[in-house]
Design an enzyme around this catalytic site. Structure first.
Site, short mmCIF file in Angstrom:
data_model
loop_
_atom_site.label_atom_id
_atom_site.label_comp_id
_atom_site.label_asym_id
_atom_site.label_seq_id
_atom_site.Cartn_x
_atom_site.Cartn_y
_atom_site.Cartn_z
NE ARG A 1 47.05 33.62 39.80
CZ ARG A 1 46.66 34.79 40.24
NH1 ARG A 1 46.30 34.93 41.50
NH2 ARG A 1 46.65 35.86 39.45
CB CYS B 1 39.46 43.32 22.37
SG CYS B 1 38.34 42.95 23.72
CE LYS C 1 36.78 48.42 30.08
NZ LYS C 1 37.21 47.02 30.25
CG HIS D 1 35.76 40.08 20.45
ND1 HIS D 1 35.76 38.90 21.15
CD2 HIS D 1 36.22 41.04 21.31
CE1 HIS D 1 36.20 39.13 22.38
NE2 HIS D 1 36.50 40.41 22.49
N1 LIG Z 1 41.81 38.84 26.44
C1 LIG Z 1 41.56 39.86 25.62
O1 LIG Z 1 40.93 39.69 24.53
C2 LIG Z 1 42.03 41.24 25.96
C3 LIG Z 1 41.92 42.21 24.98
C4 LIG Z 1 42.31 43.51 25.28
C5 LIG Z 1 42.83 43.80 26.51
N2 LIG Z 1 42.93 42.84 27.46
C6 LIG Z 1 43.48 43.23 28.77
O2 LIG Z 1 44.76 42.62 28.94
C7 LIG Z 1 44.95 42.31 30.32
C8 LIG Z 1 45.28 40.82 30.45
O3 LIG Z 1 44.25 40.05 29.88
P1 LIG Z 1 44.41 38.49 29.61
O4 LIG Z 1 43.25 38.15 28.77
O5 LIG Z 1 45.79 38.17 29.15
O6 LIG Z 1 44.20 37.90 31.11
P2 LIG Z 1 44.72 36.52 31.73
O7 LIG Z 1 44.80 35.45 30.72
O8 LIG Z 1 43.86 36.31 32.93
O9 LIG Z 1 46.21 36.85 32.23
C9 LIG Z 1 46.46 37.72 33.30
C10 LIG Z 1 47.96 37.87 33.48
O10 LIG Z 1 48.21 38.81 34.52
C11 LIG Z 1 49.02 38.23 35.53
N3 LIG Z 1 48.70 38.80 36.83
C12 LIG Z 1 47.51 38.74 37.50
N4 LIG Z 1 47.63 39.38 38.69
C13 LIG Z 1 48.90 39.84 38.76
C14 LIG Z 1 49.63 40.57 39.74
N5 LIG Z 1 49.07 40.96 40.88
N6 LIG Z 1 50.93 40.86 39.49
C15 LIG Z 1 51.50 40.48 38.33
N7 LIG Z 1 50.88 39.78 37.36
C16 LIG Z 1 49.58 39.47 37.59
C17 LIG Z 1 48.72 36.76 35.44
O11 LIG Z 1 49.74 36.00 36.07
P3 LIG Z 1 49.50 34.50 36.65
O12 LIG Z 1 49.84 33.56 35.52
O13 LIG Z 1 50.50 34.40 37.76
O14 LIG Z 1 48.09 34.42 37.10
C18 LIG Z 1 48.67 36.57 33.93
O15 LIG Z 1 49.98 36.57 33.40
C19 LIG Z 1 43.69 42.77 31.03
O16 LIG Z 1 43.90 44.08 31.50
C20 LIG Z 1 42.65 42.77 29.94
O17 LIG Z 1 41.59 43.66 30.20
C21 LIG Z 1 42.56 41.56 27.21
#
Ligand SMILES: NC(=O)c1ccc[n+]([C@@H]2O[C@H](COP(=O)([O-])OP(=O)(O)OC[C@H]3O[C@@H](n4cnc5c(N)ncnc54)[C@H](OP(=O)(O)O)[C@@H]3O)[C@@H](O)[C@H]2O)c1
Length: 321
Positions: free
Chosen positions: A37, A127, A206, A235
């Site tokens: 994407r 988080c 978790k 949070h």
């Molecule tokens: N948000 C939080 O507060 C938070 C806190 C702790 C941990 N996390 C963890 O961190 C991770 C990312 O969270 P986020 O909040 O940053 O999510 P997000 O905003 O939805 O971003 C997801 C990222 O992953 C990429 N992606 C999705 N499918 C993929 C694939 N098949 N191959 C390669 N890249 C792919 C997306 O690329 P595209 O741009 O191409 O879609 C985007 O760069 C998750 O595991 C989440 O559980 C998040």
């Protein structure tokens, strides 16, 4: 230093890049990966434009010093072992390896010593867990936590970019919801993640399992209720604890003041005020007796709860701990 970021275009990925810049970490080379994407888009890092590439089967079959993953558990499960097998230290924001035996689950201020001479995959905790353990680890060491009852008030950005977009659309009048199980605008949703057989949610378990692993104490009894609220960033947590040893409130204040990256304050901080900060804000500490207390804590979920912790792990590991 050669770096790669998988999920670079997401909420956590973008913040990790910002945090690397803030910490003046300038690798000799950096590769950014996403899904198809966002492939081809350009991102700025240390003043230069870097093209984002699609993560493919062979993308990580080369040497990197560090690979930072924030693309979800299914991506990490497949690609993190590949990167590690080519010599990288992998820092993984997903839940994929947090409970795996032999994989350190690290909050550097608490158990950063696990990074010494370690190579392979390092798991970054959830988080809500990170901000809770940062506000409790010194109290646990001194007084021994027996019971922790926590209610979270979690921002929509915790569900990634899709969570933010869903709230923004609802603020503009949409009635649709796909990311959250109910409408989140002007509402409170008491479920985060799927409900398991024991009736707790995935997010709640978790908090149970990760807290025990990080604090190295499987006996702590943890009772979480995780709740999504219509807040963009930050949070909040209302935490009740019971301790083994008696304390008075000043004892707890001493431990909290000594806790790294924690601010004990009389101010009543809210998520809106602390978004963008790398600290956990603890306030409203109170008690009726010498074994039980309540406190309120607030932290930026994308920074403290993910990107900052990941970059702190990288810095500590690169510095030899
Ligand atoms: N948000 C939080 O507060 C938070 C806190 C702790 C941990 N996390 C963890 O961190 C991770 C990312 O969270 P986020 O909040 O940053 O999510 P997000 O905003 O939805 O971003 C997801 C990222 O992953 C990429 N992606 C999705 N499918 C993929 C694939 N098949 N191959 C390669 N890249 C792919 C997306 O690329 P595209 O741009 O191409 O879609 C985007 O760069 C998750 O595991 C989440 O559980 C998040």
């Amino acid at each position: 230093m050669k770096l790669a970021v998988v999920g670079a275009t997401g909420e956590v990925g973008r913040m990790m890049l910002k945090k690397l810049e803030e910490e003046s970490i300038e690798p000799d080379g950096i590769d950014l990966f996403s899904s198809s994407r966002s492939a081809g888009s350009l991102m700025k890092f240390t003043g230069k434009s870097v093209e984002v590439r699609e993560l493919r089967e062979d993308s990580l079959r080369t040497y990197y010093d560090y690979v930072l993953f924030s693309a979800g558990a299914s991506v990490s499960k497949v690609f993190a072992p590949i990167a590690a097998s080519y010599g990288a230290v992998v820092i993984d924001n997903s839940s994929a390896f947090r409970q795996s035996e032999g994989i350190p689950l690290v909050v550097p201020e608490i158990n950063g010593f696990l990074l010494k001479d370690y190579r392979g995959i390092v798991a970054n905790p959830n988080c809500s867990t990170i901000q809770m353990v940062l506000s409790l680890y010194k109290i646990h060491r001194k007084f021994g936590l027996r019971i922790v009852v926590v209610s979270t008030y979690q921002a929509v950005s915790g569900a990634g970019n899709r969570g933010i977009v869903e709230l923004e659309k609802q603020e503009a009048g949409s009635q649709d919801h796909a990311v959250f199980v109910r409408k989140i605008h002007r509402n409170v949703v008491p479920v985060i993640g799927d409900i398991l057989e024991n009736s707790f949610s995935v997010e709640e378990m978790k908090m149970v399992n990760e807290t025990r692993k990080i604090l190295g104490d499987s006996k702590i009894s943890i009772w979480p209720t995780t709740v999504r609220v219509p807040v963009m960033h930050g949070h909040s947590e209302a935490i009740f604890c019971e301790t083994e040893k008696p304390f008075d409130l000043e004892d707890l204040r001493v431990e909290l003041r000594a806790s790294e990256d924690v601010v004990l304050t009389d101010e009543k901080f809210t998520p809106a005020e602390i978004a963008g900060s790398d600290l956990v804000y603890v306030s409203r500490i109170r008690s009726f007796d010498s074994h039980r207390f309540l406190l309120w804590n607030v932290a930026d979920n994308i920074r403290v709860g993910a990107a900052t912790n990941a970059v702190r792990i990288l810095k500590m590991h690169a510095g030899g701990v």
